[in-house]
Design an enzyme around this catalytic site. Structure first.
Site, PDB file in Angstrom:
ATOM      1  N   TYR A 249      -2.069  -0.297  10.516  1.00  0.00           N
ATOM      2  CA  TYR A 249      -2.142  -0.675   9.098  1.00  0.00           C
ATOM      3  C   TYR A 249      -0.848  -0.324   8.363  1.00  0.00           C
ATOM      4  O   TYR A 249      -0.299  -1.143   7.618  1.00  0.00           O
ATOM      5  CB  TYR A 249      -3.334   0.022   8.435  1.00  0.00           C
ATOM      6  CG  TYR A 249      -3.487  -0.307   6.978  1.00  0.00           C
ATOM      7  CD1 TYR A 249      -3.833  -1.591   6.565  1.00  0.00           C
ATOM      8  CD2 TYR A 249      -3.279   0.661   5.988  1.00  0.00           C
ATOM      9  CE1 TYR A 249      -3.981  -1.898   5.225  1.00  0.00           C
ATOM     10  CE2 TYR A 249      -3.413   0.363   4.647  1.00  0.00           C
ATOM     11  CZ  TYR A 249      -3.773  -0.924   4.269  1.00  0.00           C
ATOM     12  OH  TYR A 249      -3.901  -1.231   2.935  1.00  0.00           O
TER      13      TYR A 249
ATOM     14  N   SER B 124       0.850  -1.191   0.000  1.00  0.00           N
ATOM     15  CA  SER B 124       0.000   0.000   0.000  1.00  0.00           C
ATOM     16  C   SER B 124       0.881   1.234   0.000  1.00  0.00           C
ATOM     17  O   SER B 124       2.024   1.197   0.474  1.00  0.00           O
ATOM     18  CB  SER B 124      -0.898   0.017   1.245  1.00  0.00           C
ATOM     19  OG  SER B 124      -1.573   1.253   1.363  1.00  0.00           O
TER      20      SER B 124
END
Length: 262
Positions: free
Chosen positions: A155, A142
């Site tokens: 995250y 990501s």
């Protein structure tokens, strides 16, 4: 049909980017092996892939955080399908909350899925690829693994881990003819945010930056026959990630301000 006859194994394949990767690979003739926890949705993906590729497709229910289940599924694939040519580690989830109030059980779960599950599957399949002296591994990380923003502490940590793991693995496997590609998406038009940000505030804040999973899936599938080091989407966030590295103080200012939409 550049992937005709190639076995493409995709985790997190029941929806979103994973599903689109399966479809794009099937269009190029791949034998798609779709895995995820939701078997009802997987069955639909399998049927669509078979129609697109004009050959058999497969699906297996799989929780990547369960090593025993991973072993069972990989054994079934070995017996029923054959050697895996391309591994796409797409399974993962995120939760955007302040870390000081974060449920630590969710932290453990996120690492087990996003990092440990990915690493376990990769080790098993990479060993086979090394023996065969060929193969492609594609890890979906990501842009959050490059630019950390408020409420993404856990995250981002998982995606930083995926990036570090992938970069080292790329160097280890290159002598054996096995490529490793890291994909760093920014916010996409998928159901990811249903879990990550149920309020909808983040999605509303980043609408100008939302990218298409179909477009990214096509780029990813191209790397299956023409490997590259990284894919970053959208371009504006890739530029921001580079600036974040070169000018960390400015990066912190942007990450806590302009880029912070949670």
């Amino acid at each position: 049909m550049k992937l005709k006859g190639k076995v493409v194994f995709v985790t997190g394949a029941s929806a979103g980017l994973g599903k689109k990767i399966c479809y794009e690979a099937a269009k190029q003739g791949a034998i798609v092996v779709a895995c995820a926890r939701r078997i009802d949705e997987l069955t639909k993906v399998k049927q669509t892939c078979a129609a697109l590729s004009k050959q058999e497709a497969f699906c297996y229910q799989l929780d990547v955080s369960n090593p025993t289940q991973v072993d069972q599924v990989l054994e079934a694939i070995s017996l029923e399908v054959g050697p895996i040519d391309v591994l796409v580690n797409n399974a993962g989830f995120g939760i955007f909350e302040d870390f000081v109030a974060f449920d630590f059980e969710k932290t453990r779960q996120m690492f087990e899925v996003n990092v440990l599950g990915l690493m376990y599957i990769t080790q098993k399949i990479a060993a086979q690829m090394v023996q065969a002296q060929k193969g492609s591994i594609i890890n979906i990380a990501s842009i959050a693994g490059k630019i950390a923003t408020p409420k993404t502490a856990v995250y981002s940590a998982t995606k930083f881990a995926v990036l570090g793991f992938s970069n080292a693995l790329r160097l280890e496997l290159k002598p054996y003819g096995v490529s490793v590609t890291t994909v760093n998406p920014g916010p996409m038009e998928t159901n990811f945010f249903t879990t990550a940000d149920p309020s909808g505030n983040y999605v509303n804040g980043v609408k100008p930056f939302l990218s298409s999973p179909e477009v990214l899936a096509k780029k990813i599938v191209r790397t299956m026959h023409k490997p590259k080091r990284e894919i970053n989407q959208p371009k504006i966030m890739n530029a921001a990630a580079k600036a974040y590295t070169l000018f960390p103080s400015v990066g912190d200012y942007l990450a806590s301000g302009i880029l912070n939409k949670k």
